[in-house]
Structures are given as C-alpha cells and as structure tokens.
Write a protein that holds these residues in place. Sequence first.
Motif, PDB file in Angstrom:
ATOM      1  N   ILE A 116      -7.871   8.317   6.379  1.00 53.89           N
ATOM      2  CA  ILE A 116      -6.557   8.001   5.829  1.00 53.89           C
ATOM      3  C   ILE A 116      -6.706   6.990   4.701  1.00 53.89           C
ATOM      4  O   ILE A 116      -7.626   6.171   4.678  1.00 53.89           O
ATOM      5  CB  ILE A 116      -5.621   7.425   6.905  1.00 53.89           C
ATOM      6  N   ASP A 117      -5.780   7.056   3.767  1.00 55.36           N
ATOM      7  CA  ASP A 117      -5.684   6.095   2.677  1.00 55.36           C
ATOM      8  C   ASP A 117      -4.666   5.049   3.095  1.00 55.36           C
ATOM      9  O   ASP A 117      -3.465   5.318   3.130  1.00 55.36           O
ATOM     10  CB  ASP A 117      -5.245   6.787   1.390  1.00 55.36           C
ATOM     11  N   ARG A 118      -5.148   3.858   3.461  1.00 54.78           N
ATOM     12  CA  ARG A 118      -4.247   2.834   3.976  1.00 54.78           C
ATOM     13  C   ARG A 118      -3.271   2.319   2.918  1.00 54.78           C
ATOM     14  O   ARG A 118      -2.275   1.689   3.231  1.00 54.78           O
ATOM     15  CB  ARG A 118      -5.049   1.658   4.540  1.00 54.78           C
ATOM     16  N   GLU A 119      -3.571   2.564   1.653  1.00 55.22           N
ATOM     17  CA  GLU A 119      -2.670   2.126   0.586  1.00 55.22           C
ATOM     18  C   GLU A 119      -1.637   3.193   0.242  1.00 55.22           C
ATOM     19  O   GLU A 119      -0.712   2.937  -0.508  1.00 55.22           O
ATOM     20  CB  GLU A 119      -3.488   1.785  -0.676  1.00 55.22           C
ATOM     21  N   GLY A 120      -1.815   4.397   0.798  1.00 55.77           N
ATOM     22  CA  GLY A 120      -0.952   5.504   0.403  1.00 55.77           C
ATOM     23  C   GLY A 120       0.277   5.632   1.279  1.00 55.77           C
ATOM     24  O   GLY A 120       0.317   6.422   2.223  1.00 55.77           O
ATOM     25  N   LEU A 121       1.308   4.856   1.011  1.00 56.78           N
ATOM     26  CA  LEU A 121       2.525   4.879   1.805  1.00 56.78           C
ATOM     27  C   LEU A 121       3.166   6.258   1.805  1.00 56.78           C
ATOM     28  O   LEU A 121       3.685   6.702   2.828  1.00 56.78           O
ATOM     29  CB  LEU A 121       3.522   3.842   1.259  1.00 56.78           C
ATOM     30  N   ARG A 122       3.114   6.971   0.681  1.00 57.46           N
ATOM     31  CA  ARG A 122       3.745   8.288   0.616  1.00 57.46           C
ATOM     32  C   ARG A 122       3.068   9.278   1.566  1.00 57.46           C
ATOM     33  O   ARG A 122       3.681  10.253   1.998  1.00 57.46           O
ATOM     34  CB  ARG A 122       3.685   8.821  -0.813  1.00 57.46           C
ATOM     35  N   ALA A 123       1.796   9.058   1.860  1.00 59.53           N
ATOM     36  CA  ALA A 123       1.069   9.979   2.735  1.00 59.53           C
ATOM     37  C   ALA A 123       1.310   9.687   4.211  1.00 59.53           C
ATOM     38  O   ALA A 123       0.917  10.480   5.067  1.00 59.53           O
ATOM     39  CB  ALA A 123      -0.429   9.902   2.441  1.00 59.53           C
ATOM     40  N   LEU A 124       1.973   8.578   4.534  1.00 64.83           N
ATOM     41  CA  LEU A 124       2.138   8.168   5.912  1.00 64.83           C
ATOM     42  C   LEU A 124       2.848   9.218   6.773  1.00 64.83           C
ATOM     43  O   LEU A 124       2.358   9.543   7.866  1.00 64.83           O
ATOM     44  CB  LEU A 124       2.876   6.828   5.977  1.00 64.83           C
ATOM     45  N   PRO A 125       3.982   9.786   6.351  1.00 62.41           N
ATOM     46  CA  PRO A 125       4.625  10.812   7.182  1.00 62.41           C
ATOM     47  C   PRO A 125       3.707  12.018   7.434  1.00 62.41           C
ATOM     48  O   PRO A 125       3.716  12.585   8.533  1.00 62.41           O
ATOM     49  CB  PRO A 125       5.856  11.211   6.358  1.00 62.41           C
ATOM     50  N   HIS A 126       2.896  12.380   6.426  1.00 60.21           N
ATOM     51  CA  HIS A 126       1.976  13.498   6.597  1.00 60.21           C
ATOM     52  C   HIS A 126       0.913  13.163   7.638  1.00 60.21           C
ATOM     53  O   HIS A 126       0.559  14.011   8.476  1.00 60.21           O
ATOM     54  CB  HIS A 126       1.315  13.846   5.263  1.00 60.21           C
ATOM     55  N   VAL A 127       0.399  11.932   7.614  1.00 58.29           N
ATOM     56  CA  VAL A 127      -0.622  11.514   8.572  1.00 58.29           C
ATOM     57  C   VAL A 127      -0.061  11.541   9.989  1.00 58.29           C
ATOM     58  O   VAL A 127      -0.703  12.034  10.925  1.00 58.29           O
ATOM     59  CB  VAL A 127      -1.150  10.102   8.229  1.00 58.29           C
ATOM     60  N   VAL A 128       1.151  11.023  10.155  1.00 49.91           N
ATOM     61  CA  VAL A 128       1.783  11.013  11.473  1.00 49.91           C
ATOM     62  C   VAL A 128       2.004  12.441  11.967  1.00 49.91           C
ATOM     63  O   VAL A 128       1.750  12.759  13.138  1.00 49.91           O
ATOM     64  CB  VAL A 128       3.111  10.236  11.439  1.00 49.91           C
ATOM     65  N   ALA A 129       2.458  13.327  11.071  1.00 50.33           N
ATOM     66  CA  ALA A 129       2.694  14.727  11.449  1.00 50.33           C
ATOM     67  C   ALA A 129       1.383  15.415  11.829  1.00 50.33           C
ATOM     68  O   ALA A 129       1.334  16.177  12.805  1.00 50.33           O
ATOM     69  CB  ALA A 129       3.376  15.476  10.304  1.00 50.33           C
ATOM     70  N   GLU A 130       0.313  15.151  11.071  1.00 47.77           N
ATOM     71  CA  GLU A 130      -0.980  15.754  11.384  1.00 47.77           C
ATOM     72  C   GLU A 130      -1.496  15.247  12.731  1.00 47.77           C
ATOM     73  O   GLU A 130      -2.017  16.017  13.551  1.00 47.77           O
ATOM     74  CB  GLU A 130      -2.007  15.444  10.300  1.00 47.77           C
ATOM     75  N   LEU A 131      -1.325  13.955  12.975  1.00 55.46           N
ATOM     76  CA  LEU A 131      -1.762  13.358  14.234  1.00 55.46           C
ATOM     77  C   LEU A 131      -0.983  13.957  15.409  1.00 55.46           C
ATOM     78  O   LEU A 131      -1.576  14.310  16.448  1.00 55.46           O
ATOM     79  CB  LEU A 131      -1.566  11.850  14.177  1.00 55.46           C
TER      80      LEU A 131
END
Length: 268
Positions: A137-152
């Motif tokens: 994960i890119d810890r600086e990428g706030l926009r990617a956060l919902p995608h990371v949560v959905a993938e998890l």
Amino acid sequence: MNAWAATSTCTPRCARQAAPRVSALRLACRYAALAGALAAGAAAGERLADRRTMRLRAAAVLRALGIRVAVTVPGAGALSVPRPPGGPGTLIVADHISWLDVLTLLAVEPVTVLAKGEVGRWPVLGPLARKAGTRFIDREGLRALPHVVAELAGLLREGRSVLVFPQGTTWCSAAAGRFRRATFQAAVDAGAPVRPVTVTYAQHGIPSTVAAFLGDEGFGRSLHRVAAAGGLTVRVTVHPPLEPAGDRRALAERAQRVIRAGEPPAHG
C-alpha cells in the motif's frame, strides 16, 4: 496527514542492546547462515506462495540470525480463527516494532500480509515479499484508501486471513502509538473475526528494543544490530478473537487495549 501517513516519535536512538553483543566470529557465522537462508528463499521462486514453504523459509531466516521464537496462545487455535465452510478469513492485527515482526508471524502461520510500499523496494527481502504474495500500500495515497479497504474485505470474504499493522509505522514497544481505524472497516464489511496479536522482544529474558526499526534508519544498520544481538527472543502472544461488532473505531480501540495488555512490563 492522511490515514496511512502515521508518524512515530521513536528514533533509532530508542533501539538499544539489552545484553552483550555476540563475538565477531558468531556474527560472521550468522551472516553466512543468513546468506544461505535468503538464497534458499530466492531459489524457491513462486513456491514461496506455498504456505509450508513460506513458513520454513521465514523460520530459517530467524534461525540464521540466532533468534528464538516463543508463541503463547491463550485458549485454542493459531493466528487464523477456524472458519465454517464459506466463512470469512481472519483479520490479524499486531503491534509493529520491527521488520522482524512479519518474518516471525509468517513463521507461525503464513498469511497474506498488507505492507507499506517501501518494503517491496528493499534489497533481497523486497523480491521475496512480492513472491510470497504480499499486498503493498501507498501510505501517502489517501485516494487509494477506499480501494485498499475494499480489496482487503474481498480477501477476507474469500476466506483468506490477512495480517495488518494498524499503527501504520514502527514504534519501540507495543504500548506506543495508536491504531488507525481504516483496516478494521474491512473486517466489519466482511463480517470477519479480528485476532489481536502482541509481539515483544527480549534478550535473555530482559525486555529489549534492539529489534526496533525506527525513523529514517537504513535497513542494513538495523540488520547488523539484530545480527549482533545476544539471546534475542521474540514472543508472540495470540489473543482470543474479537467479533466484528460495532463500528471500526470501537473495534480498533478494543484490539489495541488487548494488545497493550499483552506486553510485559518494561524494566527500568
């Protein structure tokens, strides 16, 4: 500051030997054993994704460094919670002190790991982590956060257990920092149990910060300090699972209380 960009007040100066360093000869032997263990891991190639192979390779690296692993499991079970057919996997959450945390937990039970992107760029360990199926994960990428949560959440629904470090960065002890809530949303969405795990380090039974990987310290320096450490033991305390009840904030707070309670008192 976004949800991933956690910062720690701990610096490399927090990492100290609690026991005499090993001799130069013993240190050289450890480096030679480590080279062999890493070469065997690289030779395994795609087989590192196999659970048994990963467990053996992770344990071999720890053994090469002279590190003993002690596992305490209150009640029955391992890291993953037994699941019914078609049920979700387990969200395994642990305090974060060192790069050794991941190796240690994989040696206990190979699971999917959610790690910061920098790990994938580390020499030697980065390629091994990618072959093992680590999700970066890119810890600086706030926009990617919902995608990371959905993938998890998707991985959990598929029955896969995933290891995360909710502190978002490393600290010198389990009692420091606060848990970020985002990853707990995945457990709530998937209806997955949460397994809190406390990871602590000691040298000859004395709580130690020698394994801590902090601030802008280079990996090589941290590795050298760990390889030179005498009598280093990492203890893994696996706590009873938490049901994904309530909201993510309450779940994160419950998990952190359990993990902090599992840390032994520090010696003055």
